[in-house]
Design a protein around this motif. Structure first.
Motif, PDB file in Angstrom:
ATOM      1  N   MET A   2      -2.690  -8.260   7.381  1.00  0.00           N
ATOM      2  CA  MET A   2      -1.975  -8.495   6.383  1.00  0.00           C
ATOM      3  C   MET A   2      -0.728  -7.162   6.607  1.00  0.00           C
ATOM      4  O   MET A   2      -0.800  -6.250   7.637  1.00  0.00           O
ATOM      5  N   VAL A   3       0.609  -7.084   5.210  1.00  0.00           N
ATOM      6  CA  VAL A   3       1.546  -6.813   5.490  1.00  0.00           C
ATOM      7  C   VAL A   3       0.922  -5.157   4.862  1.00  0.00           C
ATOM      8  O   VAL A   3       0.385  -5.623   3.387  1.00  0.00           O
ATOM      9  N   GLN A   4       1.351  -4.157   4.983  1.00  0.00           N
ATOM     10  CA  GLN A   4       1.006  -2.707   4.100  1.00  0.00           C
ATOM     11  C   GLN A   4       2.820  -2.384   3.910  1.00  0.00           C
ATOM     12  O   GLN A   4       3.858  -2.163   5.055  1.00  0.00           O
ATOM     13  N   VAL A   5       3.462  -2.034   2.961  1.00  0.00           N
ATOM     14  CA  VAL A   5       4.850  -1.218   2.234  1.00  0.00           C
ATOM     15  C   VAL A   5       4.651  -0.186   2.839  1.00  0.00           C
ATOM     16  O   VAL A   5       3.865   1.061   2.077  1.00  0.00           O
ATOM     17  N   LYS A   6       5.721   1.091   3.289  1.00  0.00           N
ATOM     18  CA  LYS A   6       5.809   2.478   3.423  1.00  0.00           C
ATOM     19  C   LYS A   6       7.055   2.351   1.850  1.00  0.00           C
ATOM     20  O   LYS A   6       8.142   2.046   2.696  1.00  0.00           O
ATOM     21  N   GLN A   7       6.285   2.709   0.790  1.00  0.00           N
ATOM     22  CA  GLN A   7       7.256   2.797  -0.231  1.00  0.00           C
ATOM     23  C   GLN A   7       8.148   3.979  -0.128  1.00  0.00           C
ATOM     24  O   GLN A   7       9.410   3.790  -0.497  1.00  0.00           O
ATOM     25  N   ASP A   8       7.934   4.874   0.413  1.00  0.00           N
ATOM     26  CA  ASP A   8       8.756   5.813   0.375  1.00  0.00           C
ATOM     27  C   ASP A   8       9.854   5.760   1.929  1.00  0.00           C
ATOM     28  O   ASP A   8      10.356   6.842   1.622  1.00  0.00           O
ATOM     29  N   VAL A   9       9.876   5.015   2.541  1.00  0.00           N
ATOM     30  CA  VAL A   9      10.772   4.162   3.364  1.00  0.00           C
ATOM     31  C   VAL A   9      11.290   3.450   2.998  1.00  0.00           C
ATOM     32  O   VAL A   9      12.907   3.595   3.246  1.00  0.00           O
ATOM     33  N   CYS A  10      11.236   2.331   2.277  1.00  0.00           N
ATOM     34  CA  CYS A  10      11.550   1.133   1.365  1.00  0.00           C
ATOM     35  C   CYS A  10      12.580   1.619   0.683  1.00  0.00           C
ATOM     36  O   CYS A  10      12.360   2.438  -0.194  1.00  0.00           O
ATOM     37  N   ASP A  11      13.669   1.000   0.865  1.00  0.00           N
ATOM     38  CA  ASP A  11      15.042   1.149  -0.203  1.00  0.00           C
ATOM     39  C   ASP A  11      14.997   0.357  -1.075  1.00  0.00           C
ATOM     40  O   ASP A  11      16.511   0.021  -1.763  1.00  0.00           O
ATOM     41  N   PHE A  12      14.384  -0.737  -0.970  1.00  0.00           N
ATOM     42  CA  PHE A  12      14.559  -1.743  -2.340  1.00  0.00           C
ATOM     43  C   PHE A  12      15.016  -3.196  -1.725  1.00  0.00           C
ATOM     44  O   PHE A  12      16.282  -3.185  -2.557  1.00  0.00           O
ATOM     45  N   CYS A  13      16.517  -3.304  -0.367  1.00  0.00           N
ATOM     46  CA  CYS A  13      17.218  -4.206  -0.351  1.00  0.00           C
ATOM     47  C   CYS A  13      16.985  -5.272  -0.613  1.00  0.00           C
ATOM     48  O   CYS A  13      18.213  -6.037  -1.415  1.00  0.00           O
ATOM     49  N   GLY A  14      15.637  -5.643  -0.655  1.00  0.00           N
ATOM     50  CA  GLY A  14      15.580  -7.367  -0.850  1.00  0.00           C
ATOM     51  C   GLY A  14      15.337  -8.046   0.245  1.00  0.00           C
ATOM     52  O   GLY A  14      16.059  -9.152   0.250  1.00  0.00           O
ATOM     53  N   THR A  15      16.378  -7.881   1.999  1.00  0.00           N
ATOM     54  CA  THR A  15      15.885  -8.125   2.460  1.00  0.00           C
ATOM     55  C   THR A  15      15.065  -9.274   3.041  1.00  0.00           C
ATOM     56  O   THR A  15      14.769 -10.643   3.254  1.00  0.00           O
ATOM     57  N   CYS A  16      13.500  -8.281   2.754  1.00  0.00           N
ATOM     58  CA  CYS A  16      12.474  -9.291   3.322  1.00  0.00           C
ATOM     59  C   CYS A  16      12.075  -9.992   2.018  1.00  0.00           C
ATOM     60  O   CYS A  16      11.061 -11.406   2.377  1.00  0.00           O
ATOM     61  N   VAL A  17      12.067  -9.826   0.897  1.00  0.00           N
ATOM     62  CA  VAL A  17      12.030 -10.904  -0.167  1.00  0.00           C
ATOM     63  C   VAL A  17      12.576 -12.517   0.336  1.00  0.00           C
ATOM     64  O   VAL A  17      12.224 -13.127   0.106  1.00  0.00           O
ATOM     65  N   SER A  18      13.684 -12.472   0.661  1.00  0.00           N
ATOM     66  CA  SER A  18      14.519 -13.749   0.946  1.00  0.00           C
ATOM     67  C   SER A  18      14.203 -14.226   2.476  1.00  0.00           C
ATOM     68  O   SER A  18      13.656 -15.016   2.639  1.00  0.00           O
ATOM     69  N   VAL A  19      13.180 -13.460   3.053  1.00  0.00           N
ATOM     70  CA  VAL A  19      12.774 -14.484   4.470  1.00  0.00           C
ATOM     71  C   VAL A  19      10.808 -14.625   4.155  1.00  0.00           C
ATOM     72  O   VAL A  19      11.023 -15.612   5.031  1.00  0.00           O
ATOM     73  N   CYS A  20      10.662 -14.549   3.223  1.00  0.00           N
ATOM     74  CA  CYS A  20       9.192 -15.053   3.636  1.00  0.00           C
ATOM     75  C   CYS A  20       9.112 -16.106   2.553  1.00  0.00           C
ATOM     76  O   CYS A  20       9.271 -16.829   1.595  1.00  0.00           O
ATOM     77  N   PRO A  21       8.668 -16.636   3.198  1.00  0.00           N
ATOM     78  CA  PRO A  21       8.645 -18.413   3.345  1.00  0.00           C
ATOM     79  C   PRO A  21       7.876 -18.483   2.136  1.00  0.00           C
ATOM     80  O   PRO A  21       7.340 -20.146   2.187  1.00  0.00           O
ATOM     81  N   VAL A  22       6.759 -17.958   1.766  1.00  0.00           N
ATOM     82  CA  VAL A  22       6.033 -18.138   0.597  1.00  0.00           C
ATOM     83  C   VAL A  22       6.175 -17.767  -0.665  1.00  0.00           C
ATOM     84  O   VAL A  22       4.699 -17.704  -1.480  1.00  0.00           O
ATOM     85  N   ASP A  23       6.932 -17.140  -0.831  1.00  0.00           N
ATOM     86  CA  ASP A  23       7.206 -16.486  -1.999  1.00  0.00           C
ATOM     87  C   ASP A  23       5.929 -14.953  -2.006  1.00  0.00           C
ATOM     88  O   ASP A  23       6.353 -15.126  -3.655  1.00  0.00           O
TER      89      ASP A  23
END
Ligand code: SF4
Ligand code: SF4
Length: 57
Positions: A1-22
């Motif tokens: 499982m992957v958890q997001v630290k919402q207070d650290v994320c700056d919502f750049c979108g980089t992770c969205v583009s690499v996810c193979p299963v959207d």
């Protein structure tokens, strides 16, 4: 499982583009990971420049 630290994320979108299963959805100021779709490949964890994603198995 992957958890997001919402207070650290700056919502750049980089992770969205690499996810193979959207499994990552970026809303205005919230990053959502669909745990049903996620295959725990950890690509998003590796690519995040801020280390805002944490993988736990
Ligand atoms: S790559 Fe990291 S900082 Fe960028 S949107 Fe994804 S979790 Fe947030
Ligand atoms: S671990 Fe892999 S499948 Fe899961 S959200 Fe991150 S990039 Fe997508």
């Amino acid at each position: 499982m992957v958890q997001v630290k919402q207070d650290v994320c700056d919502f750049c979108g980089t992770c969205v583009s690499v996810c193979p299963v959207d499994a990552i959805e970026l809303l205005e100021a919230v990053l959502i990971i669909d745990q049903e779709k996620c295959i725990d490949c950890m690509k998003c964890v590796i690519v995040c420049p801020l280390r805002a994603l944490e993988g736990t198995k």
